[in-house]
Design an enzyme around this catalytic site. Structure first.
Site, PDB file in Angstrom:
ATOM      1  N   TRP A  87       0.780 -10.924   1.213  1.00 58.68           N
ATOM      2  CA  TRP A  87       1.622  -9.805   0.759  1.00 58.68           C
ATOM      3  C   TRP A  87       2.752 -10.310  -0.138  1.00 58.68           C
ATOM      4  O   TRP A  87       3.868  -9.811  -0.095  1.00 58.68           O
ATOM      5  CB  TRP A  87       2.154  -9.007   1.959  1.00 58.68           C
ATOM      6  CG  TRP A  87       1.056  -8.548   2.861  1.00 58.68           C
ATOM      7  CD1 TRP A  87       0.224  -7.474   2.682  1.00 58.68           C
ATOM      8  CD2 TRP A  87       0.626  -9.160   4.083  1.00 58.68           C
ATOM      9  NE1 TRP A  87      -0.687  -7.390   3.701  1.00 58.68           N
ATOM     10  CE2 TRP A  87      -0.462  -8.405   4.588  1.00 58.68           C
ATOM     11  CE3 TRP A  87       1.063 -10.264   4.812  1.00 58.68           C
ATOM     12  CZ2 TRP A  87      -1.128  -8.732   5.769  1.00 58.68           C
ATOM     13  CZ3 TRP A  87       0.404 -10.597   5.989  1.00 58.68           C
ATOM     14  CH2 TRP A  87      -0.670  -9.824   6.450  1.00 58.68           C
ATOM     15  N   HIS A  88       2.420 -11.297  -0.974  1.00 57.09           N
ATOM     16  CA  HIS A  88       3.405 -11.930  -1.847  1.00 57.09           C
ATOM     17  C   HIS A  88       3.016 -11.764  -3.317  1.00 57.09           C
ATOM     18  O   HIS A  88       3.099 -12.706  -4.096  1.00 57.09           O
ATOM     19  CB  HIS A  88       3.540 -13.415  -1.518  1.00 57.09           C
ATOM     20  CG  HIS A  88       4.049 -13.698  -0.145  1.00 57.09           C
ATOM     21  ND1 HIS A  88       4.000 -14.949   0.437  1.00 57.09           N
ATOM     22  CD2 HIS A  88       4.635 -12.893   0.771  1.00 57.09           C
ATOM     23  CE1 HIS A  88       4.519 -14.896   1.649  1.00 57.09           C
ATOM     24  NE2 HIS A  88       4.907 -13.657   1.879  1.00 57.09           N
ATOM     25  N   SER A  89       2.589 -10.598  -3.703  1.00 58.52           N
ATOM     26  CA  SER A  89       2.133 -10.363  -5.077  1.00 58.52           C
ATOM     27  C   SER A  89       3.283 -10.515  -6.068  1.00 58.52           C
ATOM     28  O   SER A  89       4.406 -10.081  -5.805  1.00 58.52           O
ATOM     29  CB  SER A  89       1.554  -8.954  -5.196  1.00 58.52           C
ATOM     30  OG  SER A  89       0.506  -8.759  -4.275  1.00 58.52           O
TER      31      SER A  89
END
Length: 606
Positions: free
Chosen positions: A538-540
């Site tokens: 969840w580190h886009s």
């Protein structure tokens, strides 16, 4: 139909998005320039005082498929992975990711920000400029005077209200087993001294056991006469007239305001429009506004306002591979919460309310190691890794290859075996060599975009997670609470393989037990497993990159969209290259830096 908000027709600055960076910029500008009139339009709900947001231990609830606080995106089949439709989510609420993330206080290396300045020409974005902004934003309650940390900022950092068995044992056993990777009290100091150390994970949790988010500590705790934050308001596009952004087109989001009118409305911005919808949202707003690749815009009959080939390209993340192990039944874990056991949560609420301790005062992640191969280990990763090592990591001793993290509980496995306790290992890549893209798939704002995560399309990435699996396997099987692997959730090694699990291994092996050896077929089994189970961290980031235009950049170093006046992008879509850590800190840095830039341009100072 009802109208949930009265949004005036004219403001000085309008933000398209109300996440972490947007709220920092908006609140700092509202304070520094009180004559400005500012509106923030956030598509998700408000979070003020909501128990599920302020209580650390409930963070996993925001990843439920029915969540109204996260926006889910699904990748198309990608040649590098066997799990083509894994979801990537982004915060969709006031405060964005800061209101729903895992609260891991994990900051990048100095060279990560220096790369932005030296490699991409973004003057003022190097570590000497960014580190002071991060210090300004935080109070490091663990040791406020520690070098490179802050002592008076709005966001507080502690170890949380509980420390699980897995954290203590992982640090102890890991640092002894990996003889040249000792324990440390610092893992986020920006320097090489934070690399190859086992350390206790700090958390964005304050002394009162409450999530330390931007929504509550930049916005809700203050009063603003010149700033309005509207929830459930979705921006369709930026309005551009004669090359100048003049406002945005919006409607009330049906997921937040079910009975509200869905008619498109307009709000004007006399000075500036700031797109701040995150790495997944901002490129889609730009494309719907006619800013992007000409072929994509033509496909959906969107008039080309400004052709910028880099919009939606350069997608990056930290691909993660989780491996669960059984734990002693008496081990403290988050498994009951991960299963969504309402009775268990009800039982532990009184303890949390009494003294802010226990399961709800933490996240179950207490120990990590930012691991980087020592020179004599590089060959273990194979020849396909060598080129990547030489070009990306070799000359930067403060850059880890990946982060090894131990968790008390396993989100994916707890529901499958509700009578078991789990400990889980996570390898997430720091600087994945693979790239993806994200573009609109239609003019319907609710449609899943044309998204390819691109995971493992570069062989260096699969070599890295293979090495990470081997490293973690040996540490975990030596932990006192270890009770064997969950075999179905590990690589399926060929019969008779020297790497195959001993099905009788139900407890920790001797510390000096032989380590597994691996054949070519064993490595292939690990690779297949990794491709099948890889998920997002969840580190886009990176989809509106701050690079020169001729390098597919979308914004310049002042965050101006190329070719459009009075339009900026300020969020995690702008990093031109990756940062090795959880991205909350970088979102804070971008927000603080953007506020400084905009205030100076408008004659003020934050």
């Amino acid at each position: 139909m009802s109208t949930p908000h009265t949004i005036e027709p004219f403001y000085d600055i309008v933000f398209a998005g109300g996440g972490t960076a947007a709220l920092i910029v908006a609140t700092l500008l509202a304070t520094a320039l009180p004559d400005l009139k500012i509106a923030v339009l956030e598509s998700g709900p408000g979070v003020k005082g909501k128990f599920e947001h302020t209580t650390p231990g409930l963070y996993i609830s925001h990843l439920a498929p029915t969540s109204k606080t996260a926006q889910f995106y699904f990748s198309k089949p990608s040649p590098g992975i066997g799990n083509p439709m894994g979801d990537r989510c982004a915060g969709m609420c006031v405060g964005g990711g800061s209101s729903i993330n895992f609260m891991l206080y994990n900051r990048p290396s100095a060279s990560d920000y220096d790369d932005w300045e030296t490699k991409y020409g973004n003057k003022g974005w190097g570590s000497k400029n960014i580190i002071p902004l991060l210090q300004k934003a935080e109070t490091y309650d663990i040791e406020p005077t520690k070098v490179n940390h802050g002592d008076s900022g709005p966001l507080h950092i502690t170890y949380g209200g509980d420390v699980f068995d897995i954290g203590k044992q992982y640090i102890d056993v890991g640092s002894k087993f990996e003889k040249n990777r000792p324990q440390s009290d610092e893992g986020s100091g920006f320097t090489a001294d934070s690399i190859n150390k086992f350390f206790q994970m700090p958390k964005w949790i304050n002394k009162d056991g409450i999530r330390s988010d931007v929504a509550h500590y930049y916005y809700y705790n203050l009063e603003f006469k010149n700033l309005a934050v509207f929830d459930g308001v979705r921006v369709n596009r930026v309005l551009v007239t004669n090359g100048t952004a003049t406002g945005v087109e919006y409607f009330f989001d049906k997921r937040v305001h079910e009975g509200a009118s869905k008619d498109l409305k307009i709000v004007s911005a006399s000075k500036l429009v700031v797109v701040s919808a995150g790495a997944m949202g901002s490129p889609l707003i730009l494309e719907r506004s006619g800013i992007g690749r000409k072929d994509i815009l033509n496909k959906f009959n969107i008039p080309v306002v400004q052709e910028l080939a880099g919009v939606g390209e350069n997608y990056q993340d930290h691909p993660a591979v989780f491996t669960p192990y059984y734990a002693d039944p008496e081990t403290t874990t988050m498994d009951a919460i991960f299963r969504g056991d309402a009775d268990f949560v009800a039982k532990v609420i009184p303890q949390y309310q009494k003294d802010r301790t226990g399961w709800l005062a933490t996240n179950g992640v207490d120990a990590i190691c930012k691991m980087r191969p020592h020179p004599d280990e590089v060959a273990q990763l194979g020849p396909k890794f060598k080129k990547y090592w030489d070009e990306v990591l070799k000359d930067y001793p403060d850059k880890p290859l990946f982060i090894l993290m131990a968790t008390g509980g396993s989100p994916g496995d707890a529901p499958a075996e509700p009578t078991k306790k789990f400990i889980c290992h996570n390898t997430f890549l720091s600087y994945a060599a693979s790239r993806g893209y994200l573009h609109i798939s239609s003019t319907d704002l609710y449609a899943n975009p044309d998204f390819d995560c691109g995971y493992f399309t570069d062989p260096a990435d699969i070599a890295a997670v293979r090495w990470g699996y081997k490293k973690a396997r040996e540490i975990f099987r030596r932990l006192p609470i270890y009770r064997g692997p969950r075999l179905a959730a590990h690589p399926q090694f060929p019969p008779g393989s020297p790497a195959a699990w001993d099905i009788e291994e139900k407890g920790p092996v001797a510390f000096d037990a032989p380590v597994f050896t691996y054949t070519k077929e064993d490595d292939e089994a690990i690779d297949k497993f990794s491709r099948d189970v890889v998920i997002t961290s969840w580190h886009s980031l990176g989809t509106c990159a701050m690079k020169p235009r001729d390098q597919n950049g979308v914004v310049d170093s002042s965050l101006n969209v190329y070719g459009i006046k009075n339009l900026k992008v300020a969020d995690l879509s702008i990093p031109p290259s990756n940062v090795h850590s959880n991205t909350y800190a970088t979102a804070i840095a971008i927000g603080e830096k953007a506020a400084t830039i905009i205030a100076e341009e408008l004659g003020g100072k934050v």
